[in-house]
Design a protein around this motif. Structure first.
Motif, PDB file in Angstrom:
ATOM      1  N   ASP A  10       0.883  -1.163   0.000  1.00  0.00           N
ATOM      2  CA  ASP A  10       0.000   0.000   0.000  1.00  0.00           C
ATOM      3  C   ASP A  10       0.919   1.211   0.000  1.00  0.00           C
ATOM      4  O   ASP A  10       1.476   1.578   1.033  1.00  0.00           O
ATOM      5  N   ARG A  17       3.562   0.816   3.110  1.00  0.00           N
ATOM      6  CA  ARG A  17       3.322  -0.348   3.957  1.00  0.00           C
ATOM      7  C   ARG A  17       3.443  -1.605   3.116  1.00  0.00           C
ATOM      8  O   ARG A  17       2.943  -1.659   1.983  1.00  0.00           O
ATOM      9  N   TRP A  19       3.463  -6.101   3.226  1.00  0.00           N
ATOM     10  CA  TRP A  19       3.148  -7.340   3.936  1.00  0.00           C
ATOM     11  C   TRP A  19       3.702  -8.519   3.148  1.00  0.00           C
ATOM     12  O   TRP A  19       3.479  -8.630   1.938  1.00  0.00           O
ATOM     13  N   GLU A  30       4.482  -7.819   8.643  1.00  0.00           N
ATOM     14  CA  GLU A  30       4.162  -6.475   8.158  1.00  0.00           C
ATOM     15  C   GLU A  30       5.341  -5.544   8.398  1.00  0.00           C
ATOM     16  O   GLU A  30       6.009  -5.624   9.442  1.00  0.00           O
ATOM     17  N   HIS A  32       6.805  -1.231   7.442  1.00  0.00           N
ATOM     18  CA  HIS A  32       6.414   0.082   6.924  1.00  0.00           C
ATOM     19  C   HIS A  32       7.601   1.029   6.937  1.00  0.00           C
ATOM     20  O   HIS A  32       8.586   0.813   7.666  1.00  0.00           O
ATOM     21  N   GLN A 123      -9.594  -0.697  -1.502  1.00  0.00           N
ATOM     22  CA  GLN A 123     -10.421  -0.816  -0.304  1.00  0.00           C
ATOM     23  C   GLN A 123     -11.843  -1.246  -0.661  1.00  0.00           C
ATOM     24  O   GLN A 123     -12.442  -2.073   0.038  1.00  0.00           O
ATOM     25  N   ASN A 277     -12.521  -1.832   9.254  1.00  0.00           N
ATOM     26  CA  ASN A 277     -11.115  -1.533   9.491  1.00  0.00           C
ATOM     27  C   ASN A 277     -10.392  -1.309   8.166  1.00  0.00           C
ATOM     28  O   ASN A 277     -10.440  -2.152   7.269  1.00  0.00           O
ATOM     29  N   ALA A 278      -9.717  -0.175   8.033  1.00  0.00           N
ATOM     30  CA  ALA A 278      -9.085   0.193   6.766  1.00  0.00           C
ATOM     31  C   ALA A 278      -7.982  -0.781   6.377  1.00  0.00           C
ATOM     32  O   ALA A 278      -7.849  -1.157   5.206  1.00  0.00           O
ATOM     33  N   THR A 279      -7.154  -1.200   7.339  1.00  0.00           N
ATOM     34  CA  THR A 279      -6.077  -2.138   7.017  1.00  0.00           C
ATOM     35  C   THR A 279      -6.630  -3.473   6.568  1.00  0.00           C
ATOM     36  O   THR A 279      -6.142  -4.077   5.601  1.00  0.00           O
ATOM     37  N   ALA A 280      -7.670  -3.948   7.236  1.00  0.00           N
ATOM     38  CA  ALA A 280      -8.260  -5.243   6.884  1.00  0.00           C
ATOM     39  C   ALA A 280      -8.822  -5.221   5.470  1.00  0.00           C
ATOM     40  O   ALA A 280      -8.618  -6.165   4.692  1.00  0.00           O
ATOM     41  N   THR A 282      -7.998  -3.135   3.018  1.00  0.00           N
ATOM     42  CA  THR A 282      -6.910  -2.950   2.061  1.00  0.00           C
ATOM     43  C   THR A 282      -6.221  -4.275   1.767  1.00  0.00           C
ATOM     44  O   THR A 282      -5.958  -4.618   0.601  1.00  0.00           O
ATOM     45  N   LEU A 283      -5.937  -5.039   2.809  1.00  0.00           N
ATOM     46  CA  LEU A 283      -5.305  -6.345   2.611  1.00  0.00           C
ATOM     47  C   LEU A 283      -6.220  -7.298   1.850  1.00  0.00           C
ATOM     48  O   LEU A 283      -5.762  -8.051   0.988  1.00  0.00           O
TER      49      LEU A 283
END
Length: 296
Positions: A10, A17, A19, A30, A32, A123, A277-280, A282-283
């Motif tokens: 990302d 970021r 992963w 993870e 960053h 997203q 959740n934004a990270t969830a 996005t992944l």
């Protein structure tokens, strides 16, 4: 750690970021850095990626899926926009120059009214992957908040609002910088300000200067001033975005306090929103892109 099957990135304007991922979409590790697009020249992207993930790349090629501003005109390689209405993930992905196997996800564009997004499409794809069959409107708060209408797995239309950037500019580079310092907060002041500009958005400019005047004449505290500034701007955004959210199923993407403010403001209008959740997401979107690329 074990060697990843692929790498998810990302890559935004200010941060990167990464992963290390398994083939099934599980996170191994993870990482960053602050090597965002805004601080890199054209030749700086591959070194920044190697600095973050060099050991993951040892022993042979590892596919990389990247979203965000890395695909902008000023990024590593410009990834052409896919035009809505369309699925949030469109192929072909853009291959970054160099020896690494980096595929960049295209952003989305809209002709009328003119609008673009980069990163948020991932997203959206992730939200749909986690919520199959979901139709409604997604709000993605940030420097440039996005409202996207989704139907039958496609982004039908979207609008962007510079609300976050306006808040930053007014807080740091206008007369209001003398009024809104600190981190104190006043929920009631926020609620009142949202209601004020949602019902009468034409009062925004006058309401903004009123924040300064209330501090000078009535000793209004910085917490109240900060909350009013946020509320006035978000209220004006909700007024403009009302054709999107009114009567719709709503999702708000973001785990932090900004997303909660949008959920609070919408709830006050009888428009409950689910927060994701934004990270969830996005992944989940990057994983969906990995699977799509593997099939093509």
């Amino acid at each position: 750690m074990s060697r990843p099957d692929w790498i998810a990135l990302d890559w935004g304007t200010t941060h990167l970021r990464g992963w290390g991922m398994t083939a099934s979409g599980s996170v191994i590790e993870e990482r960053h850095s602050e090597d965002g697009m805004g601080r890199l020249g054209p030749d700086g992207f591959e070194p920044a990626l190697r600095a973050l993930c060099g050991d993951w790349l040892e022993g042979g090629p590892v596919p990389v899926i990247a979203c965000g501003m890395v695909g902008a005109r000023q990024g590593w390689a410009e990834a052409a926009y896919a035009r809505v209405p369309c699925a949030p993930l469109s192929t072909p992905f853009t291959r970054a120059p160099g020896d690494l196997e980096v595929a960049i996800i295209p952003g989305l564009s809209q002709s009328e009214p003119a609008d673009v997004m980069r990163g948020e499409e991932t997203q959206v794809a992730g939200f749909l992957a986690l919520n199959p069959g979901w139709d409604g409107v997604l709000c993605m708060p940030g420097s440039h908040s996005k409202w996207a209408h989704l139907s039958a797995g496609e982004v039908v239309s979207f609008r962007s609002f510079m609300t976050g950037e306006l808040f930053s500019a007014l807080s740091n580079h206008s007369v209001l910088r003398h009024s809104v310092g600190g981190t104190d907060w006043d929920d009631a002041a926020f609620d009142d300000a949202v209601s004020e500009t949602l019902s009468r958005p034409e009062r925004l400019a006058a309401g903004l200067f009123g924040i300064r005047a209330a501090g000078l004449l009535h000793g209004q505290g910085s917490g109240t001033a900060r909350a009013r500034l946020s509320g006035l701007l978000i209220g004006a955004e909700l007024a403009a975005a009302k054709p999107y959210w009114l009567g719709q199923q709503i999702g708000v993407i973001g785990a932090g306090p900004l997303a909660r403010l949008y959920v609070r403001a919408l709830a006050a209008q009888g428009a409950p929103a689910a927060q994701a959740n934004a990270t969830a997401v996005t992944l989940a979107g990057l994983t969906a892109a990995w699977k799509l690329r593997s099939q093509t």
